[in-house]
Design a protein around this motif. Structure first.
Motif, PDB file in Angstrom:
ATOM      1  N   PHE A   1      12.645 -16.184   4.561  1.00  0.00           N
ATOM      2  CA  PHE A   1      13.032 -14.798   4.291  1.00  0.00           C
ATOM      3  C   PHE A   1      12.599 -14.410   2.884  1.00  0.00           C
ATOM      4  CE2 PHE A   1      16.036 -11.790   2.367  1.00  0.00           C
ATOM      5  CZ  PHE A   1      15.988 -10.738   3.275  1.00  0.00           C
ATOM      6  N   ASN A   2      12.093 -13.193   2.760  1.00  0.00           N
ATOM      7  CA  ASN A   2      11.778 -12.661   1.439  1.00  0.00           C
ATOM      8  C   ASN A   2      12.062 -11.166   1.438  1.00  0.00           C
ATOM      9  OD1 ASN A   2      11.007 -12.600  -1.220  1.00  0.00           O
ATOM     10  ND2 ASN A   2       8.809 -12.701  -0.825  1.00  0.00           N
ATOM     11  N   CYS A   3      12.505 -10.673   0.308  1.00  0.00           N
ATOM     12  CA  CYS A   3      12.800  -9.255   0.150  1.00  0.00           C
ATOM     13  C   CYS A   3      12.266  -8.805  -1.201  1.00  0.00           C
ATOM     14  CB  CYS A   3      14.307  -9.011   0.246  1.00  0.00           C
ATOM     15  SG  CYS A   3      14.787  -7.281   0.038  1.00  0.00           S
ATOM     16  N   LEU A   4      11.549  -7.689  -1.203  1.00  0.00           N
ATOM     17  CA  LEU A   4      10.970  -7.150  -2.430  1.00  0.00           C
ATOM     18  C   LEU A   4      11.277  -5.660  -2.521  1.00  0.00           C
ATOM     19  CD1 LEU A   4       7.479  -8.905  -2.283  1.00  0.00           C
ATOM     20  CD2 LEU A   4       9.318  -9.416  -3.888  1.00  0.00           C
ATOM     21  N   PRO A   5      11.245  -5.095  -3.718  1.00  0.00           N
ATOM     22  CA  PRO A   5      11.468  -3.649  -3.839  1.00  0.00           C
ATOM     23  C   PRO A   5      10.374  -2.861  -3.125  1.00  0.00           C
ATOM     24  CG  PRO A   5      11.654  -4.738  -5.974  1.00  0.00           C
ATOM     25  CD  PRO A   5      11.081  -5.740  -5.033  1.00  0.00           C
ATOM     26  N   GLU A   6      10.735  -1.712  -2.585  1.00  0.00           N
ATOM     27  CA  GLU A   6       9.747  -0.840  -1.959  1.00  0.00           C
ATOM     28  C   GLU A   6       8.630  -0.529  -2.949  1.00  0.00           C
ATOM     29  OE1 GLU A   6      11.953   2.571  -0.734  1.00  0.00           O
ATOM     30  OE2 GLU A   6      12.663   1.651   1.121  1.00  0.00           O
ATOM     31  N   GLY A   7       7.401  -0.660  -2.501  1.00  0.00           N
ATOM     32  CA  GLY A   7       6.247  -0.437  -3.363  1.00  0.00           C
ATOM     33  C   GLY A   7       5.632  -1.723  -3.873  1.00  0.00           C
ATOM     34  N   ALA A   8       6.358  -2.834  -3.772  1.00  0.00           N
ATOM     35  CA  ALA A   8       5.844  -4.105  -4.284  1.00  0.00           C
ATOM     36  C   ALA A   8       4.616  -4.567  -3.510  1.00  0.00           C
ATOM     37  CB  ALA A   8       6.931  -5.173  -4.232  1.00  0.00           C
ATOM     38  N   GLY A   9       4.550  -4.229  -2.221  1.00  0.00           N
ATOM     39  CA  GLY A   9       3.390  -4.609  -1.423  1.00  0.00           C
ATOM     40  C   GLY A   9       2.107  -4.025  -1.975  1.00  0.00           C
ATOM     41  N   LEU A  10       2.186  -2.803  -2.469  1.00  0.00           N
ATOM     42  CA  LEU A  10       1.011  -2.157  -3.052  1.00  0.00           C
ATOM     43  C   LEU A  10       0.622  -2.802  -4.375  1.00  0.00           C
ATOM     44  CD1 LEU A  10       2.023   1.451  -2.153  1.00  0.00           C
ATOM     45  CD2 LEU A  10      -0.143   0.414  -1.531  1.00  0.00           C
ATOM     46  N   ALA A  11       1.615  -3.199  -5.163  1.00  0.00           N
ATOM     47  CA  ALA A  11       1.321  -3.883  -6.421  1.00  0.00           C
ATOM     48  C   ALA A  11       0.633  -5.218  -6.156  1.00  0.00           C
ATOM     49  CB  ALA A  11       2.610  -4.099  -7.212  1.00  0.00           C
ATOM     50  N   LEU A  12       1.092  -5.934  -5.133  1.00  0.00           N
ATOM     51  CA  LEU A  12       0.480  -7.211  -4.775  1.00  0.00           C
ATOM     52  C   LEU A  12      -0.971  -7.019  -4.344  1.00  0.00           C
ATOM     53  CD1 LEU A  12       3.449  -8.765  -2.753  1.00  0.00           C
ATOM     54  CD2 LEU A  12       2.657  -9.467  -5.018  1.00  0.00           C
ATOM     55  N   ILE A  13      -1.223  -5.938  -3.614  1.00  0.00           N
ATOM     56  CA  ILE A  13      -2.586  -5.652  -3.168  1.00  0.00           C
ATOM     57  C   ILE A  13      -3.488  -5.351  -4.356  1.00  0.00           C
ATOM     58  CG2 ILE A  13      -3.997  -3.954  -1.935  1.00  0.00           C
ATOM     59  CD1 ILE A  13      -1.652  -3.748   0.064  1.00  0.00           C
ATOM     60  N   GLN A  14      -2.993  -4.558  -5.313  1.00  0.00           N
ATOM     61  CA  GLN A  14      -3.778  -4.243  -6.503  1.00  0.00           C
ATOM     62  C   GLN A  14      -4.139  -5.509  -7.275  1.00  0.00           C
ATOM     63  OE1 GLN A  14      -4.442  -0.666  -8.341  1.00  0.00           O
ATOM     64  NE2 GLN A  14      -5.091  -1.033  -6.247  1.00  0.00           N
ATOM     65  N   CYS A  15      -3.190  -6.404  -7.387  1.00  0.00           N
ATOM     66  CA  CYS A  15      -3.436  -7.665  -8.087  1.00  0.00           C
ATOM     67  C   CYS A  15      -4.475  -8.501  -7.345  1.00  0.00           C
ATOM     68  CB  CYS A  15      -2.127  -8.437  -8.233  1.00  0.00           C
ATOM     69  SG  CYS A  15      -2.281  -9.985  -9.155  1.00  0.00           S
ATOM     70  N   GLN A  16      -4.368  -8.547  -6.032  1.00  0.00           N
ATOM     71  CA  GLN A  16      -5.297  -9.335  -5.226  1.00  0.00           C
ATOM     72  C   GLN A  16      -6.705  -8.744  -5.264  1.00  0.00           C
ATOM     73  OE1 GLN A  16      -3.936 -10.015  -1.222  1.00  0.00           O
ATOM     74  NE2 GLN A  16      -5.919 -10.734  -0.508  1.00  0.00           N
ATOM     75  N   GLN A  17      -6.811  -7.422  -5.210  1.00  0.00           N
ATOM     76  CA  GLN A  17      -8.114  -6.772  -5.163  1.00  0.00           C
ATOM     77  C   GLN A  17      -8.851  -6.837  -6.501  1.00  0.00           C
ATOM     78  OE1 GLN A  17      -7.196  -2.807  -3.777  1.00  0.00           O
ATOM     79  NE2 GLN A  17      -7.623  -3.326  -1.642  1.00  0.00           N
ATOM     80  N   ASN A  18      -8.104  -6.692  -7.602  1.00  0.00           N
ATOM     81  CA  ASN A  18      -8.734  -6.566  -8.915  1.00  0.00           C
ATOM     82  C   ASN A  18      -8.630  -7.812  -9.784  1.00  0.00           C
ATOM     83  OD1 ASN A  18      -9.469  -3.580  -8.848  1.00  0.00           O
ATOM     84  ND2 ASN A  18      -7.278  -3.482  -8.423  1.00  0.00           N
ATOM     85  N   GLY A  19      -7.821  -8.778  -9.350  1.00  0.00           N
ATOM     86  CA  GLY A  19      -7.692 -10.013 -10.112  1.00  0.00           C
ATOM     87  C   GLY A  19      -6.498 -10.003 -11.051  1.00  0.00           C
ATOM     88  N   VAL A  20      -6.016 -11.187 -11.362  1.00  0.00           N
ATOM     89  CA  VAL A  20      -4.822 -11.325 -12.197  1.00  0.00           C
ATOM     90  C   VAL A  20      -5.068 -10.811 -13.609  1.00  0.00           C
ATOM     91  CG1 VAL A  20      -3.204 -12.974 -13.208  1.00  0.00           C
ATOM     92  CG2 VAL A  20      -3.957 -13.267 -10.842  1.00  0.00           C
ATOM     93  N   GLU A  21      -6.237 -11.113 -14.174  1.00  0.00           N
ATOM     94  CA  GLU A  21      -6.519 -10.683 -15.551  1.00  0.00           C
ATOM     95  C   GLU A  21      -6.503  -9.165 -15.661  1.00  0.00           C
ATOM     96  OE1 GLU A  21      -9.986 -12.380 -17.239  1.00  0.00           O
ATOM     97  OE2 GLU A  21      -9.327 -14.470 -16.966  1.00  0.00           O
ATOM     98  N   TRP A  22      -7.121  -8.489 -14.694  1.00  0.00           N
ATOM     99  CA  TRP A  22      -7.099  -7.020 -14.688  1.00  0.00           C
ATOM    100  C   TRP A  22      -5.666  -6.513 -14.606  1.00  0.00           C
ATOM    101  CZ3 TRP A  22      -5.059  -3.607 -11.161  1.00  0.00           C
ATOM    102  CH2 TRP A  22      -5.396  -2.255 -11.319  1.00  0.00           C
ATOM    103  N   PHE A  23      -4.885  -7.103 -13.701  1.00  0.00           N
ATOM    104  CA  PHE A  23      -3.501  -6.680 -13.495  1.00  0.00           C
ATOM    105  C   PHE A  23      -2.683  -6.849 -14.770  1.00  0.00           C
ATOM    106  CE2 PHE A  23       0.818  -7.217 -11.626  1.00  0.00           C
ATOM    107  CZ  PHE A  23       0.878  -6.022 -10.929  1.00  0.00           C
ATOM    108  N   GLN A  24      -2.945  -7.913 -15.510  1.00  0.00           N
ATOM    109  CA  GLN A  24      -2.188  -8.187 -16.731  1.00  0.00           C
ATOM    110  C   GLN A  24      -2.542  -7.229 -17.868  1.00  0.00           C
ATOM    111  OE1 GLN A  24      -3.218 -12.304 -17.296  1.00  0.00           O
ATOM    112  NE2 GLN A  24      -1.482 -13.055 -16.084  1.00  0.00           N
ATOM    113  N   ARG A  25      -3.694  -6.570 -17.764  1.00  0.00           N
ATOM    114  CA  ARG A  25      -4.104  -5.629 -18.811  1.00  0.00           C
ATOM    115  C   ARG A  25      -3.621  -4.205 -18.545  1.00  0.00           C
ATOM    116  NH1 ARG A  25      -9.211  -8.128 -18.042  1.00  0.00           N
ATOM    117  NH2 ARG A  25      -9.948  -6.212 -17.034  1.00  0.00           N
TER     118      ARG A  25
END
Length: 377
Positions: A162-186
């Motif tokens: 089981f996992n539960c995340l705030p609404e909108g977190a799925g989109l943040a995860l996608i952005q991180c996956q698409q653009n890379g961790v370094e981009w996300f951290q900046r």
């Protein structure tokens, strides 16, 4: 790996379930109406007698559940709407999620031929304001899934993961996956989820979530204001018509014409004019209130805005104008992927298909990330 893996999004206007059976590699979609009502067993028995076997509805369209020890049934979805149930917008989402999950799991089990005992991996979003309640939701689900009845059939399901995340977190995860961790951290990213019941803002800075905000300014507020300014309008049909009409608020719009209740031609003209004025005014007021809320919660350092939820598409131009110099991400690439994978053909209506795929983006992102973690175990 669990026998059934699913992302469960208990939207206030539509329950959206993306799932995959353990022995397959096919991602599927289940949609259910949001209504729910508690009724005695005798009401179900009377319904079944009156139906007299005419037709053969899919399990999700004729859904009722009963937990162990409960004397009454929870009717869910389309059948609940037939019993004139309400979407329960005033209740906490995590409390109303329990029986909806049972109904979805039962419907999938019956339509897919799963046995009475199987394992489940579940991920679900909650509004940021309710996210702290996810341990209670998990405990309630574990207990209820162990022994419940769906349409009279008994199931014993093990909540394996089981996992539960705030609404909108799925989109943040996608952005991180698409653009890379370094981009996300900046970046300083605002994820905005405009739903039917509420609106949520998640702020991500330097690779982590630093703030979250939720307001009750959901799309239903606009609809309610329009209802109060008109006569004889019904919530469900008016909600759908307002969304479909969008900015085309003209007397020639057949969607708006279909809402007119009067039979007298002169009265029809007056009623249609009143209806258009009510919707137009409600839209302006709704956006102004949202604009003030955005002014209050969004940092000036935001470098990108991620937009999601059905009401966001309705307010597309207002939101684009609000962020004139900040890049906005609407997940169009992911929408196309969703349409291809799920084979969406939403009643052969292109605009309907696009609207549905947009509303699925957050849940789809959660599903992909959650499924990847399950496969890695």
């Amino acid at each position: 790996m669990a026998d059934l893996t699913l992302s469960f999004d208990p939207g206030a206007s539509l329950t959206k379930v993306i799932y995959e059976l353990g022995n397959e590699e096919t991602i599927r979609l289940l949609l259910m109406e949001p209504e729910m009502i508690q009724l005695p067993q005798s009401s179900i028995e009377s319904y079944l007698v009156n139906r007299q076997g005419v037709g053969q509805a899919r399990p999700e369209n004729e859904a009722w559940v009963q937990c162990a020890g409960e004397s009454e049934c929870q009717v869910v979805g389309f059948l609940a709407r037939q019993f004139l149930a309400s979407p329960r917008l005033n209740r906490l989402k995590y409390e109303s999620t329990l029986h909806k999950v049972l109904a979805a799991v039962g419907a999938i089990a019956q339509s897919s031929g799963l046995p009475n005992r199987f394992s489940l991996a579940l991920v679900t979003p909650l509004p940021y304001g309710e996210y702290r309640n996810h341990p209670q939701l998990k405990a309630h689900l574990q207990k209820a899934l162990k022994d419940f009845r769906f349409r009279g059939q008994r199931f014993k399901v093990k909540l394996e993961s089981f996992n539960c995340l705030p609404e909108g977190a799925g989109l943040a995860l996608i952005q991180c996956q698409q653009n890379g961790v370094e981009w996300f951290q900046r970046q300083a990213i605002a994820v905005l989820m405009f739903g039917h019941r509420n609106t949520t803002a998640l702020i991500f800075e330097r690779g982590k979530m630093t703030a979250g905000h939720t307001t009750n300014l959901g799309f239903h507020q606009l609809v309610q204001q329009a209802i109060e300014r008109t006569s004889g309008q019904e919530l469900v049909s008016l909600t759908a018509a307002i969304y479909e009409a969008g900015t085309e608020l003209t007397p020639n719009n057949p969607v708006l014409q279909s809402l007119v209740k009067s039979h007298n031609p002169d009265n029809q003209v007056v009623e249609l004019k009143q209806l258009i004025g009510a919707i137009a005014t409600a839209r302006v007021e709704y956006w102004r209130r949202l604009q003030e809320w955005l002014d209050a919660v969004l940092p000036r350092t935001i470098t990108q805005v991620v937009l999601s939820g059905g009401a966001a598409m309705y307010l597309y131009q207002e939101l684009e104008d609000y962020f004139p110099s900040t890049p906005t991400y609407w997940g169009m690439d992911l929408q196309h992927q969703i349409e291809q994978i799920l084979g969406l053909d939403y009643r052969s209506c292109q605009s309907g298909k696009e609207s549905l795929s947009f509303r699925l983006v957050d849940g789809f992102g959660l599903f992909l990330k959650f499924r990847a973690t399950q496969s890695a175990v």
